[in-house]
Motif scaffolding. Structure first.
Motif, PDB file in Angstrom:
ATOM      1  N   VAL A   1       0.557  -1.245  -0.299  1.00 51.80           N
ATOM      2  CA  VAL A   1       0.026  -0.092  -0.210  1.00 51.80           C
ATOM      3  C   VAL A   1       0.807   1.238  -0.226  1.00 51.80           C
ATOM      4  O   VAL A   1       0.523   2.426  -0.558  1.00 51.80           O
ATOM      5  N   ALA A   2       1.972   1.195   1.325  1.00 52.50           N
ATOM      6  CA  ALA A   2       2.490   2.186   1.072  1.00 52.50           C
ATOM      7  C   ALA A   2       3.793   2.652  -0.664  1.00 52.50           C
ATOM      8  O   ALA A   2       3.385   3.575  -1.046  1.00 52.50           O
ATOM      9  N   TRP A   3       3.607   1.411  -1.700  1.00 52.05           N
ATOM     10  CA  TRP A   3       4.098   1.917  -2.422  1.00 52.05           C
ATOM     11  C   TRP A   3       2.745   2.159  -3.148  1.00 52.05           C
ATOM     12  O   TRP A   3       3.521   3.341  -4.418  1.00 52.05           O
ATOM     13  N   LEU A   4       1.821   1.552  -3.370  1.00 48.11           N
ATOM     14  CA  LEU A   4       0.493   2.440  -4.015  1.00 48.11           C
ATOM     15  C   LEU A   4       0.007   3.920  -4.138  1.00 48.11           C
ATOM     16  O   LEU A   4       0.139   5.078  -4.561  1.00 48.11           O
ATOM     17  N   VAL A   5       0.533   4.309  -2.535  1.00 49.56           N
ATOM     18  CA  VAL A   5       0.316   5.604  -2.380  1.00 49.56           C
ATOM     19  C   VAL A   5       1.374   6.064  -3.069  1.00 49.56           C
ATOM     20  O   VAL A   5       1.388   7.754  -3.232  1.00 49.56           O
ATOM     21  N   ARG A   6       2.796   6.136  -2.780  1.00 49.77           N
ATOM     22  CA  ARG A   6       3.830   7.479  -3.135  1.00 49.77           C
ATOM     23  C   ARG A   6       4.044   6.882  -5.269  1.00 49.77           C
ATOM     24  O   ARG A   6       3.658   7.991  -5.288  1.00 49.77           O
ATOM     25  N   LYS A   7       3.031   5.983  -5.512  1.00 48.51           N
ATOM     26  CA  LYS A   7       2.764   6.068  -7.522  1.00 48.51           C
ATOM     27  C   LYS A   7       1.558   7.295  -7.245  1.00 48.51           C
ATOM     28  O   LYS A   7       1.333   7.921  -8.190  1.00 48.51           O
ATOM     29  N   CYS A   8       0.843   6.805  -6.471  1.00 51.63           N
ATOM     30  CA  CYS A   8      -0.620   8.165  -6.637  1.00 51.63           C
ATOM     31  C   CYS A   8      -0.313   9.664  -6.025  1.00 51.63           C
ATOM     32  O   CYS A   8      -0.521  10.336  -6.959  1.00 51.63           O
ATOM     33  N   GLY A   9       1.012   9.477  -5.647  1.00 51.80           N
ATOM     34  CA  GLY A   9       1.078  10.532  -4.412  1.00 51.80           C
ATOM     35  C   GLY A   9       2.415  11.468  -6.102  1.00 51.80           C
ATOM     36  O   GLY A   9       2.283  12.685  -6.496  1.00 51.80           O
ATOM     37  N   ALA A  10       2.853  10.173  -7.100  1.00 48.17           N
ATOM     38  CA  ALA A  10       3.459  11.148  -8.475  1.00 48.17           C
ATOM     39  C   ALA A  10       2.608  10.816  -9.311  1.00 48.17           C
ATOM     40  O   ALA A  10       2.741  12.203  -9.930  1.00 48.17           O
ATOM     41  N   LEU A  11       1.181  10.754  -9.833  1.00 44.95           N
ATOM     42  CA  LEU A  11       1.082  10.598 -10.412  1.00 44.95           C
ATOM     43  C   LEU A  11      -0.050  11.959 -10.039  1.00 44.95           C
ATOM     44  O   LEU A  11      -0.823  13.228 -11.251  1.00 44.95           O
ATOM     45  N   ALA A  12      -0.510  12.298  -9.214  1.00 48.62           N
ATOM     46  CA  ALA A  12      -1.355  13.602  -8.377  1.00 48.62           C
ATOM     47  C   ALA A  12       0.294  14.889  -8.935  1.00 48.62           C
ATOM     48  O   ALA A  12      -0.571  15.572  -9.460  1.00 48.62           O
ATOM     49  N   ARG A  13       1.109  14.648  -9.169  1.00 49.38           N
ATOM     50  CA  ARG A  13       1.839  15.889  -8.905  1.00 49.38           C
ATOM     51  C   ARG A  13       2.223  15.964 -10.277  1.00 49.38           C
ATOM     52  O   ARG A  13       2.022  16.922 -11.134  1.00 49.38           O
ATOM     53  N   ARG A  14       2.336  15.215 -10.835  1.00 53.50           N
ATOM     54  CA  ARG A  14       2.000  14.964 -12.097  1.00 53.50           C
ATOM     55  C   ARG A  14       0.956  15.493 -13.134  1.00 53.50           C
ATOM     56  O   ARG A  14       0.867  16.264 -14.174  1.00 53.50           O
ATOM     57  N   ARG A  15      -0.006  15.224 -12.702  1.00 52.89           N
ATOM     58  CA  ARG A  15      -1.851  15.770 -13.189  1.00 52.89           C
ATOM     59  C   ARG A  15      -1.687  17.449 -12.391  1.00 52.89           C
ATOM     60  O   ARG A  15      -1.998  18.049 -13.626  1.00 52.89           O
ATOM     61  N   THR A  16      -0.776  18.445 -11.780  1.00 53.64           N
ATOM     62  CA  THR A  16      -0.944  19.613 -11.546  1.00 53.64           C
ATOM     63  C   THR A  16       0.299  20.258 -13.052  1.00 53.64           C
ATOM     64  O   THR A  16      -0.090  21.115 -12.872  1.00 53.64           O
ATOM     65  N   ARG A  17       0.727  19.175 -13.455  1.00 52.82           N
ATOM     66  CA  ARG A  17       1.534  20.370 -14.576  1.00 52.82           C
ATOM     67  C   ARG A  17       1.240  19.714 -16.092  1.00 52.82           C
ATOM     68  O   ARG A  17       1.602  20.169 -16.826  1.00 52.82           O
ATOM     69  N   ALA A  18       0.418  18.877 -16.194  1.00 52.29           N
ATOM     70  CA  ALA A  18      -0.141  18.420 -17.150  1.00 52.29           C
ATOM     71  C   ALA A  18      -0.995  19.187 -18.080  1.00 52.29           C
ATOM     72  O   ALA A  18      -1.866  20.576 -17.414  1.00 52.29           O
ATOM     73  N   SER A  19      -1.715  19.814 -18.731  1.00 54.27           N
ATOM     74  CA  SER A  19      -2.380  20.123 -20.017  1.00 54.27           C
ATOM     75  C   SER A  19      -4.300  19.882 -19.226  1.00 54.27           C
ATOM     76  O   SER A  19      -4.440  18.801 -19.319  1.00 54.27           O
ATOM     77  N   PRO A  20      -5.179  20.167 -19.875  1.00 54.76           N
ATOM     78  CA  PRO A  20      -6.570  19.971 -19.386  1.00 54.76           C
ATOM     79  C   PRO A  20      -6.516  18.485 -19.848  1.00 54.76           C
ATOM     80  O   PRO A  20      -7.072  17.937 -19.161  1.00 54.76           O
ATOM     81  N   VAL A  21      -6.249  18.361 -20.824  1.00 60.58           N
ATOM     82  CA  VAL A  21      -6.817  17.471 -21.979  1.00 60.58           C
ATOM     83  C   VAL A  21      -6.395  15.794 -21.404  1.00 60.58           C
ATOM     84  O   VAL A  21      -7.245  14.994 -20.189  1.00 60.58           O
ATOM     85  N   ARG A  22      -4.487  15.780 -20.348  1.00 64.64           N
ATOM     86  CA  ARG A  22      -4.283  15.166 -20.198  1.00 64.64           C
ATOM     87  C   ARG A  22      -4.188  15.017 -18.487  1.00 64.64           C
ATOM     88  O   ARG A  22      -3.825  13.908 -17.862  1.00 64.64           O
ATOM     89  N   ARG A  23      -4.292  16.478 -17.912  1.00 66.49           N
ATOM     90  CA  ARG A  23      -4.541  15.803 -16.310  1.00 66.49           C
ATOM     91  C   ARG A  23      -6.473  15.043 -16.508  1.00 66.49           C
ATOM     92  O   ARG A  23      -6.145  14.378 -15.174  1.00 66.49           O
ATOM     93  N   ALA A  24      -7.073  15.279 -17.825  1.00 65.26           N
ATOM     94  CA  ALA A  24      -8.404  14.738 -17.202  1.00 65.26           C
ATOM     95  C   ALA A  24      -8.244  12.933 -17.583  1.00 65.26           C
ATOM     96  O   ALA A  24      -8.882  12.124 -15.952  1.00 65.26           O
ATOM     97  N   THR A  25      -7.077  12.336 -18.189  1.00 64.92           N
ATOM     98  CA  THR A  25      -6.727  11.130 -18.085  1.00 64.92           C
ATOM     99  C   THR A  25      -6.419  10.892 -17.039  1.00 64.92           C
ATOM    100  O   THR A  25      -6.297   9.935 -16.516  1.00 64.92           O
ATOM    101  N   LEU A  26      -5.143  11.698 -16.901  1.00 62.50           N
ATOM    102  CA  LEU A  26      -4.554  11.387 -14.862  1.00 62.50           C
ATOM    103  C   LEU A  26      -5.261  11.103 -13.930  1.00 62.50           C
ATOM    104  O   LEU A  26      -4.901  10.808 -13.268  1.00 62.50           O
ATOM    105  N   THR A  27      -6.165  12.462 -13.784  1.00 61.99           N
ATOM    106  CA  THR A  27      -7.339  11.750 -13.038  1.00 61.99           C
ATOM    107  C   THR A  27      -7.955  10.964 -12.711  1.00 61.99           C
ATOM    108  O   THR A  27      -7.956  10.114 -11.359  1.00 61.99           O
ATOM    109  N   GLY A  28      -8.630  10.548 -14.256  1.00 59.03           N
ATOM    110  CA  GLY A  28      -9.193   9.366 -13.970  1.00 59.03           C
ATOM    111  C   GLY A  28      -8.524   8.165 -13.086  1.00 59.03           C
ATOM    112  O   GLY A  28      -8.426   7.214 -12.780  1.00 59.03           O
TER     113      GLY A  28
END
Length: 216
Positions: free
Chosen positions: A163-190
């Motif tokens: 679970v700690a590994w999954l949490v870190r992956k989620c955190g990395a995705l959340a950080r990428r989402r803040t820098r992404a374009s609107p279309v890419r952000r929607a994909t990363l949100t899902g």
């Protein structure tokens, strides 16, 4: 994600209790609570283990402590009859968890840090803005405190590490989402929501397996 996740030793100190008030102890007898016992007036999840290896779990409760005891009650006024007193000398371990939404399991497995901050931001920026997102957060708030308490007691368990590994992956995705374009952000949100749901499911299965072993 968390306001605080504290492991407190049974000999931690605070003000002495007053002999004027009584509460119910873990064995059903009465004991002093006292107006000088200290608490912050916010609900928590409290787990205690006695020196005789008995385990007690309290969800959604208020907590106070004096020099001699921890006081737990579902009511903030700590009335007689609904307050449980745990003498510190009788305890081997106390875990107190107090979190904001989307924080319980994250803090229990990965602790404070970038993943926690990123997932807090995702909660506020994405989930809190939609009805399904708010429903997901509310469901998580209800089911995750006992799961987080179990994983916190077993930091080296396979489930906790996964679970700690999954949490870190989620955190990395959340950080990428803040820098992404609107279309890419929607994909990363899902993707982020799906991965976090998987993490919670894994944590829940591990929680039940660990609790079963503890009871045996």
């Amino acid at each position: 994600m968390s306001d605080g996740d504290a492991e407190q030793a049974a000999d931690s100190s605070a003000d002495d209790t007053s002999p004027s008030d009584e509460s119910t102890t873990a064995d059903g007898s009465t004991a002093e609570t006292g107006p000088t016992a200290v608490g912050d007036g916010r609900k928590k999840h409290v787990s205690v283990r006695t020196r005789s290896d008995e385990y007690h779990d309290h969800g959604d409760v208020y907590l106070k402590q004096s020099a001699a005891a921890f006081l737990v009650s579902p009511e903030s006024s700590f009335p007689d009859g609904t307050t449980t007193r745990y003498a510190k000398d009788d305890l081997s371990r106390v875990a107190v968890t107090q979190h904001h939404s989307m924080c319980f399991i994250t803090t229990a497995t990965a602790g404070e840090g970038p993943a926690l901050d990123a997932l807090r931001g995702f909660r506020d920026d994405a989930l809190a803005r939609s009805i399904p997102g708010r429903a997901l957060v509310a469901t998580y708030d209800v089911m995750s405190p006992p799961i987080a308490a179990t994983l916190a007691r077993h930091p080296d368990a396979r489930t906790t590490r996964l679970v700690a590994w999954l949490v870190r992956k989620c955190g990395a995705l959340a950080r990428r989402r803040t820098r992404a374009s609107p279309v890419r952000r929607a994909t990363l949100t899902g993707a982020l929501v799906a991965l976090y749901v998987v993490g919670v499911a894994v944590a829940a299965i591990g929680h039940f397996a660990i609790r079963l072993r503890e009871r045996r």
